[in-house]
Design an enzyme around this catalytic site. Structure first.
Site, PDB file in Angstrom:
ATOM      1  N   ARG A  80     -14.498 -78.948 -42.095  1.00  0.00           N
ATOM      2  CA  ARG A  80     -14.949 -77.609 -41.909  1.00  0.00           C
ATOM      3  C   ARG A  80     -13.617 -76.605 -42.590  1.00  0.00           C
ATOM      4  NH1 ARG A  80     -19.510 -74.255 -41.982  1.00  0.00           N
ATOM      5  NH2 ARG A  80     -19.163 -72.398 -40.701  1.00  0.00           N
ATOM      6  N   GLN A  93     -17.768 -64.040 -33.860  1.00  0.00           N
ATOM      7  CA  GLN A  93     -18.017 -65.472 -33.266  1.00  0.00           C
ATOM      8  C   GLN A  93     -17.493 -66.441 -34.102  1.00  0.00           C
ATOM      9  OE1 GLN A  93     -22.129 -65.392 -31.151  1.00  0.00           O
ATOM     10  NE2 GLN A  93     -22.318 -64.100 -32.832  1.00  0.00           N
ATOM     11  N   HIS A 101     -14.862 -66.749 -30.128  1.00  0.00           N
ATOM     12  CA  HIS A 101     -14.998 -68.295 -30.216  1.00  0.00           C
ATOM     13  C   HIS A 101     -13.834 -69.069 -30.693  1.00  0.00           C
ATOM     14  CE1 HIS A 101     -19.598 -68.050 -29.900  1.00  0.00           C
ATOM     15  NE2 HIS A 101     -19.185 -67.835 -28.864  1.00  0.00           N
TER      16      HIS A 101
HETATM   17  P1  OAD Z   1     -26.397 -69.141 -36.534  1.00  0.00           P
HETATM   18  O1  OAD Z   1     -26.434 -70.048 -37.644  1.00  0.00           O
HETATM   19  O2  OAD Z   1     -27.220 -69.451 -35.304  1.00  0.00           O
HETATM   20  O3  OAD Z   1     -27.373 -67.671 -37.058  1.00  0.00           O
HETATM   21  C1  OAD Z   1     -26.635 -67.113 -38.471  1.00  0.00           C
HETATM   22  C2  OAD Z   1     -27.593 -65.956 -38.563  1.00  0.00           C
HETATM   23  O4  OAD Z   1     -27.127 -65.294 -39.798  1.00  0.00           O
HETATM   24  C3  OAD Z   1     -28.972 -66.142 -38.782  1.00  0.00           C
HETATM   25  O5  OAD Z   1     -29.877 -65.511 -38.086  1.00  0.00           O
HETATM   26  C4  OAD Z   1     -29.397 -65.928 -40.254  1.00  0.00           C
HETATM   27  O6  OAD Z   1     -30.595 -65.414 -40.321  1.00  0.00           O
HETATM   28  C5  OAD Z   1     -28.288 -65.101 -40.697  1.00  0.00           C
HETATM   29  N1  OAD Z   1     -27.826 -65.210 -41.957  1.00  0.00           N
HETATM   30  C6  OAD Z   1     -27.797 -65.902 -42.917  1.00  0.00           C
HETATM   31  N2  OAD Z   1     -27.526 -65.680 -43.971  1.00  0.00           N
HETATM   32  C7  OAD Z   1     -27.244 -64.406 -44.143  1.00  0.00           C
HETATM   33  C8  OAD Z   1     -26.638 -63.471 -44.857  1.00  0.00           C
HETATM   34  N3  OAD Z   1     -26.451 -63.756 -46.216  1.00  0.00           N
HETATM   35  N4  OAD Z   1     -26.616 -62.269 -44.545  1.00  0.00           N
HETATM   36  C9  OAD Z   1     -26.981 -61.926 -43.194  1.00  0.00           C
HETATM   37  N5  OAD Z   1     -27.333 -62.529 -42.129  1.00  0.00           N
HETATM   38  C10 OAD Z   1     -27.434 -64.002 -42.852  1.00  0.00           C
HETATM   39  O7  OAD Z   1     -24.829 -68.398 -36.238  1.00  0.00           O
HETATM   40  P2  OAD Z   1     -24.293 -67.561 -35.021  1.00  0.00           P
HETATM   41  O8  OAD Z   1     -25.293 -66.838 -34.342  1.00  0.00           O
HETATM   42  O9  OAD Z   1     -23.038 -66.840 -35.543  1.00  0.00           O
HETATM   43  O10 OAD Z   1     -20.369 -71.524 -31.917  1.00  0.00           O
HETATM   44  O11 OAD Z   1     -24.055 -68.740 -34.104  1.00  0.00           O
HETATM   45  C11 OAD Z   1     -23.160 -68.358 -32.857  1.00  0.00           C
HETATM   46  C12 OAD Z   1     -22.241 -69.569 -32.595  1.00  0.00           C
HETATM   47  O12 OAD Z   1     -23.159 -70.790 -32.425  1.00  0.00           O
HETATM   48  C13 OAD Z   1     -21.267 -69.951 -33.414  1.00  0.00           C
HETATM   49  O13 OAD Z   1     -20.209 -69.295 -33.227  1.00  0.00           O
HETATM   50  C14 OAD Z   1     -21.053 -71.186 -33.205  1.00  0.00           C
HETATM   51  C15 OAD Z   1     -22.462 -71.974 -33.039  1.00  0.00           C
HETATM   52  O14 OAD Z   1     -22.854 -73.092 -32.486  1.00  0.00           O
HETATM   53  C16 OAD Z   1     -19.723 -72.317 -31.609  1.00  0.00           C
HETATM   54  O15 OAD Z   1     -19.447 -73.563 -32.513  1.00  0.00           O
HETATM   55  C17 OAD Z   1     -18.965 -72.679 -30.294  1.00  0.00           C
END
Ligand code: OAD
Length: 255
Positions: free
Chosen positions: A82, A115, A133
């Site tokens: 990563r 995050q 995070h």
């Molecule tokens: P997710 O992977 O759960 O969600 C990513 C979001 O970004 C989704 O809702 C997509 O629809 C959206 N998305 C994707 N491409 C995009 C773009 N080009 N423009 C705008 N939006 C887009 O990620 P997070 O919600 O950030 O934690 O996840 C939260 C936490 O879960 C992370 O920090 C990580 C993960 O497990 C740890 O590793 C502890």
């Protein structure tokens, strides 16, 4: 709630077409929350989407204290890869737009809570940022708590700190508490901010997913699809962050 899809600068005359026009006064308070979606256009995989990190890998084996205890080598291999991806990535138009927004605001009137464990916000030039995070680009000693800049390679694997303790990536894993000082700062801002802008997060990782319900601010979401907590937002703008966010910030701030 107002849900609207945006397809880019040429598809609509304004990111606020059909929506009452708003301006952000330089002295109002703006809090922004970002998730993995803001770095997607930089080539970094998100987590929960099809083909995302947690679709490909089992987070239970890689992102929990128990996983590290069981196999620090396996966890480190995942984070080393990563890190390589993060180092190869560059900030995109959405990261840059947030820097413009921060510069537009008067001192002390902007906070970014991210995050994301990548460093693209910082490399774009963001200043007032809380990485709720943690950071995959730092190590922390599991024994003495010393925090170190990450290395590209280590003399021993899994790496150890000078004190003899195992090093681990300085990220918050599932089942671990967030830093209480960071959480308090975020809560203070939620109670006092005028705008709460959330970008690219699925809205299902707590406690951050609850933030939208803990503020009286004007709440706007930008992302590819509706987040799970979408009912908390007044406006949900669907589209790529690298396109929608610069438009929104230009409209809100005329920057
Ligand atoms: P997710 O992977 O759960 O969600 C990513 C979001 O970004 C989704 O809702 C997509 O629809 C959206 N998305 C994707 N491409 C995009 C773009 N080009 N423009 C705008 N939006 C887009 O990620 P997070 O919600 O950030 O934690 O996840 C939260 C936490 O879960 C992370 O920090 C990580 C993960 O497990 C740890 O590793 C502890």
């Amino acid at each position: 709630m107002h849900v609207k899809a945006f397809g880019g600068r040429n598809s609509l005359p304004s990111a606020f077409a059909g929506i009452k026009r708003m301006f952000i006064d330089r002295n109002s308070k703006v809090m922004v929350l970002t998730g993995a979606g803001i770095s997607a256009e930089s080539g970094l995989k998100t987590f929960r989407e099809p083909g995302g990190m947690w679709d490909t890998y089992d987070w239970r084996e890689l992102a929990t204290p128990a996983a590290f205890e069981k196999s620090p080598e396996k966890v480190w291999e995942f984070y080393m890869e990563r890190r390589r991806q993060i180092r190869d990535a560059q900030p995109n138009e959405a990261h840059k737009a947030l820097v413009r927004l921060e510069k537009h605001m008067n001192p002390g009137r902007f906070l970014l809570v991210s995050q994301n464990v990548d460093d693209l916000h910082e490399r774009a030039g963001q200043k007032n940022i809380i990485k709720i995070h943690g950071s995959a680009m730092r190590d922390i000693c599991a024994s003495c708590g010393s925090v170190l800049d990450s290395a590209d390679s280590y003399n021993e694997f899994p790496p150890r700190h000078a004190c003899g303790g195992l090093l681990r990536p300085d990220v918050v894993w599932f089942g671990e508490p967030l830093n209480s000082r960071d959480l308090k700062t975020a809560m203070d801002w939620l109670l006092s901010c005028d705008y709460f802008i959330v970008i690219g997060t699925s809205g299902n990782v707590f406690p951050v997913a609850q933030f939208v319900y803990q503020t009286e601010a004007t709440k706007i979401y930008i992302g590819l699809e509706e987040p799970e907590n979408s009912r908390g937002f007044q406006q949900v703008k669907l589209g790529k962050a690298g396109i929608v966010l610069p438009e929104l910030i230009e409209e809100l701030c005329e920057v």
